[in-house]
Design an enzyme around this catalytic site. Structure first.
Site, PDB file in Angstrom:
ATOM      1  N   VAL A  37       0.766  -1.108  -0.016  1.00  0.00           N
ATOM      2  CA  VAL A  37       0.098   0.028  -0.102  1.00  0.00           C
ATOM      3  C   VAL A  37       0.898   1.460   0.054  1.00  0.00           C
ATOM      4  O   VAL A  37       0.373   2.249  -0.625  1.00  0.00           O
ATOM      5  CB  VAL A  37      -1.120   0.118   1.259  1.00  0.00           C
ATOM      6  N   ASN A  86      -7.298  -0.464   5.371  1.00  0.00           N
ATOM      7  CA  ASN A  86      -7.287  -1.053   6.703  1.00  0.00           C
ATOM      8  C   ASN A  86      -5.506  -1.418   7.120  1.00  0.00           C
ATOM      9  O   ASN A  86      -5.271  -1.686   8.227  1.00  0.00           O
ATOM     10  CB  ASN A  86      -7.895  -2.418   6.788  1.00  0.00           C
ATOM     11  N   TYR A 126       3.439   5.841  15.329  1.00  0.00           N
ATOM     12  CA  TYR A 126       1.881   5.196  15.074  1.00  0.00           C
ATOM     13  C   TYR A 126       0.844   6.042  15.514  1.00  0.00           C
ATOM     14  O   TYR A 126      -0.131   6.274  14.600  1.00  0.00           O
ATOM     15  CB  TYR A 126       1.649   3.830  15.862  1.00  0.00           C
ATOM     16  N   ALA A 154       0.801   9.492  15.475  1.00  0.00           N
ATOM     17  CA  ALA A 154       0.822  10.418  14.610  1.00  0.00           C
ATOM     18  C   ALA A 154       0.235   9.848  13.240  1.00  0.00           C
ATOM     19  O   ALA A 154      -0.594  10.495  12.982  1.00  0.00           O
ATOM     20  CB  ALA A 154       2.294  11.035  14.239  1.00  0.00           C
ATOM     21  N   ILE A 206      -7.385  -4.844  20.113  1.00  0.00           N
ATOM     22  CA  ILE A 206      -8.169  -5.892  19.497  1.00  0.00           C
ATOM     23  C   ILE A 206      -7.580  -7.065  19.331  1.00  0.00           C
ATOM     24  O   ILE A 206      -6.193  -7.023  19.158  1.00  0.00           O
ATOM     25  CB  ILE A 206      -8.795  -5.377  18.088  1.00  0.00           C
TER      26      ILE A 206
HETATM   27  P1  NAP Z   1      -2.303  -7.000  11.579  1.00  0.00           P
HETATM   28  O1  NAP Z   1      -2.815  -8.459  11.902  1.00  0.00           O
HETATM   29  O2  NAP Z   1      -1.170  -6.977  11.825  1.00  0.00           O
HETATM   30  O3  NAP Z   1      -2.671  -6.973  10.071  1.00  0.00           O
HETATM   31  C1  NAP Z   1      -2.509  -6.019   9.247  1.00  0.00           C
HETATM   32  C2  NAP Z   1      -2.251  -6.480   7.703  1.00  0.00           C
HETATM   33  O4  NAP Z   1      -1.791  -5.486   7.190  1.00  0.00           O
HETATM   34  C3  NAP Z   1      -1.250  -7.524   7.636  1.00  0.00           C
HETATM   35  O5  NAP Z   1      -1.651  -8.794   6.642  1.00  0.00           O
HETATM   36  C4  NAP Z   1      -0.192  -7.104   6.866  1.00  0.00           C
HETATM   37  O6  NAP Z   1       0.699  -7.804   6.247  1.00  0.00           O
HETATM   38  C5  NAP Z   1      -0.646  -6.018   6.071  1.00  0.00           C
HETATM   39  N1  NAP Z   1       0.156  -5.059   5.742  1.00  0.00           N
HETATM   40  C6  NAP Z   1       1.311  -4.447   6.546  1.00  0.00           C
HETATM   41  N2  NAP Z   1       1.982  -3.612   5.774  1.00  0.00           N
HETATM   42  C7  NAP Z   1       1.348  -3.531   4.476  1.00  0.00           C
HETATM   43  C8  NAP Z   1       1.628  -2.890   3.278  1.00  0.00           C
HETATM   44  N3  NAP Z   1       2.549  -2.223   3.169  1.00  0.00           N
HETATM   45  N4  NAP Z   1       0.949  -3.348   2.114  1.00  0.00           N
HETATM   46  C9  NAP Z   1      -0.094  -4.135   2.124  1.00  0.00           C
HETATM   47  N5  NAP Z   1      -0.290  -4.800   3.419  1.00  0.00           N
HETATM   48  C10 NAP Z   1       0.396  -4.386   4.354  1.00  0.00           C
HETATM   49  O7  NAP Z   1      -3.338  -5.681  12.124  1.00  0.00           O
HETATM   50  P2  NAP Z   1      -4.750  -5.460  12.825  1.00  0.00           P
HETATM   51  O8  NAP Z   1      -4.568  -5.665  14.020  1.00  0.00           O
HETATM   52  O9  NAP Z   1      -5.754  -6.651  11.856  1.00  0.00           O
HETATM   53  O10 NAP Z   1      -4.961  -4.176  12.353  1.00  0.00           O
HETATM   54  C11 NAP Z   1      -5.471  -3.818  11.084  1.00  0.00           C
HETATM   55  C12 NAP Z   1      -5.910  -2.136  10.986  1.00  0.00           C
HETATM   56  O11 NAP Z   1      -6.396  -1.916  12.668  1.00  0.00           O
HETATM   57  C13 NAP Z   1      -4.424  -1.588  11.172  1.00  0.00           C
HETATM   58  O12 NAP Z   1      -4.499  -0.355  10.444  1.00  0.00           O
HETATM   59  C14 NAP Z   1      -4.290  -1.149  12.502  1.00  0.00           C
HETATM   60  O13 NAP Z   1      -3.330  -0.155  12.730  1.00  0.00           O
HETATM   61  C15 NAP Z   1      -5.796  -0.771  13.076  1.00  0.00           C
HETATM   62  N6  NAP Z   1      -5.719  -1.070  14.559  1.00  0.00           N
HETATM   63  C16 NAP Z   1      -5.640  -2.453  15.406  1.00  0.00           C
HETATM   64  C17 NAP Z   1      -5.697  -2.414  16.577  1.00  0.00           C
HETATM   65  C18 NAP Z   1      -5.447  -3.727  17.222  1.00  0.00           C
HETATM   66  O14 NAP Z   1      -5.610  -3.700  18.624  1.00  0.00           O
HETATM   67  N7  NAP Z   1      -5.406  -4.691  16.573  1.00  0.00           N
HETATM   68  C19 NAP Z   1      -5.877  -1.338  17.333  1.00  0.00           C
HETATM   69  C20 NAP Z   1      -6.331  -0.194  16.532  1.00  0.00           C
HETATM   70  C21 NAP Z   1      -5.947  -0.126  15.323  1.00  0.00           C
HETATM   71  P3  NAP Z   1       2.136  -8.503   6.654  1.00  0.00           P
HETATM   72  O15 NAP Z   1       1.365  -9.574   7.499  1.00  0.00           O
HETATM   73  O16 NAP Z   1       2.690  -9.332   5.533  1.00  0.00           O
HETATM   74  O17 NAP Z   1       3.047  -7.504   7.211  1.00  0.00           O
END
Ligand code: NAP
Length: 246
Positions: free
Chosen positions: A63, A89, A154, A156, A187
């Site tokens: 992305v 996302n 993060y 920011a 989460i």
């Molecule tokens: P996650 O399990 O780490 O999944 C994120 C996905 O994004 C992974 O599959 C990752 O692929 C992919 N990704 C990373 N860099 C990328 C890139 N440059 N291009 C394309 N894909 C990429 O995260 P999540 O917890 O599901 O979080 C999803 C969203 O919610 C994120 O924006 C996160 O900041 C936000 N969020 C999460 C939480 C939480 O508690 N989990 C809280 C607040 C906000 P790889 O595995 O290959 O790196």
């Protein structure tokens, strides 16, 4: 099925919140375009969606790369003729206290979490403007709203997502496009799985609903924002955090 005949792009769809959003939208009839870096992981998610009777296509892309985002949008428009929903996302963390934070850690987080949203929104917005319809949902974070020690980069980026969301909502509202954000709290996903137990316990102590969120809690909010029920909602942030921040 509320998303029958809709086309939805979901970035970061190979695991965690993105995967659950993809499954939810596919179950509602959408053709889901799964975007992530690792194609093999995406293929597995697409296969599971197909096995459940849904329709998923895989687009491996980073992305943070402008040209790759444009190429995904072009391919989707060529194949399906439209993009109804974009779910920005994909996100990463590179946590460190500012004193110790390396320039690469700052740059990597901004490139994926903030520039990634610019890249994909820009790639789809022209077709949405022509269609005079479309939904964009951006994943922010509780850290972007209240801050979090060790996450200046993060926080920011995720606060930036909120400014981006409100500004784009103002730009495209007259063409029937809504742009909103969902800000998850803590989460249970691979992103949070490796945090030390002490950190997890200290969060749990200050969450009024006394549990960590599940990916489906976030996916349901995204689903609502893309549904007809949310037609008059734009430029807003839905906090899905168990009351951690209010
Ligand atoms: P996650 O399990 O780490 O999944 C994120 C996905 O994004 C992974 O599959 C990752 O692929 C992919 N990704 C990373 N860099 C990328 C890139 N440059 N291009 C394309 N894909 C990429 O995260 P999540 O917890 O599901 O979080 C999803 C969203 O919610 C994120 O924006 C996160 O900041 C936000 N969020 C999460 C939480 C939480 O508690 N989990 C809280 C607040 C906000 P790889 O595995 O290959 O790196």
């Amino acid at each position: 099925m509320i998303f029958k005949d809709k086309v939805t792009i979901i970035t970061g769809a190979s695991q965690g919140i993105g995967e659950t959003i993809a499954r939810e939208f596919a179950a509602e009839g959408a053709t889901v375009v799964l975007v992530d870096i690792q194609k093999e992981k995406l293929d597995a998610v697409a296969a599971a969606i197909a096995a459940a009777g849904g329709r998923a296509v895989v687009q491996a892309a980073d992305v943070s790369k402008f040209d790759q985002a444009a190429a995904v949008a072009e391919t989707v428009l060529r194949e399906f003729g439209k993009i109804d929903h974009l779910i920005n996302n994909a996100g990463i963390t590179r946590d460190n206290l500012l004193m110790r934070m390396k320039e690469e850690e700052w740059d990597a987080v901004i490139a994926v979490n903030l520039k990634g949203i610019f890249n994909f929104s820009k790639a789809v917005v022209r077709s949405m403007l022509s269609a005079r319809a479309g939904r964009i949902v951006n994943l922010s974070s509780v850290a972007g709203a209240m801050g979090n020690a060790g996450q200046t980069n993060y926080s920011a980026s995720k606060a930036g997502v909120l400014g981006f969301t409100k500004s784009l909502a103002r730009e495209v509202g007259s063409r029937g496009i809504t742009v909103n954000a969902v800000a998850p709290g803590f989460i249970s996903t691979p992103m949070t799985a490796n945090l030390p137990d002490g950190v997890k316990q200290s969060f749990l102590a200050i969450i009024p609903l006394q549990r960590f969120g599940e990916t489906v809690d976030v996916a349901k909010a995204v689903r609502f924002l893309c549904s007809d029920d949310a037609a008059y909602i734009t430029g807003q942030v839905i906090h899905v955090n168990g009351g951690l921040y209010m």
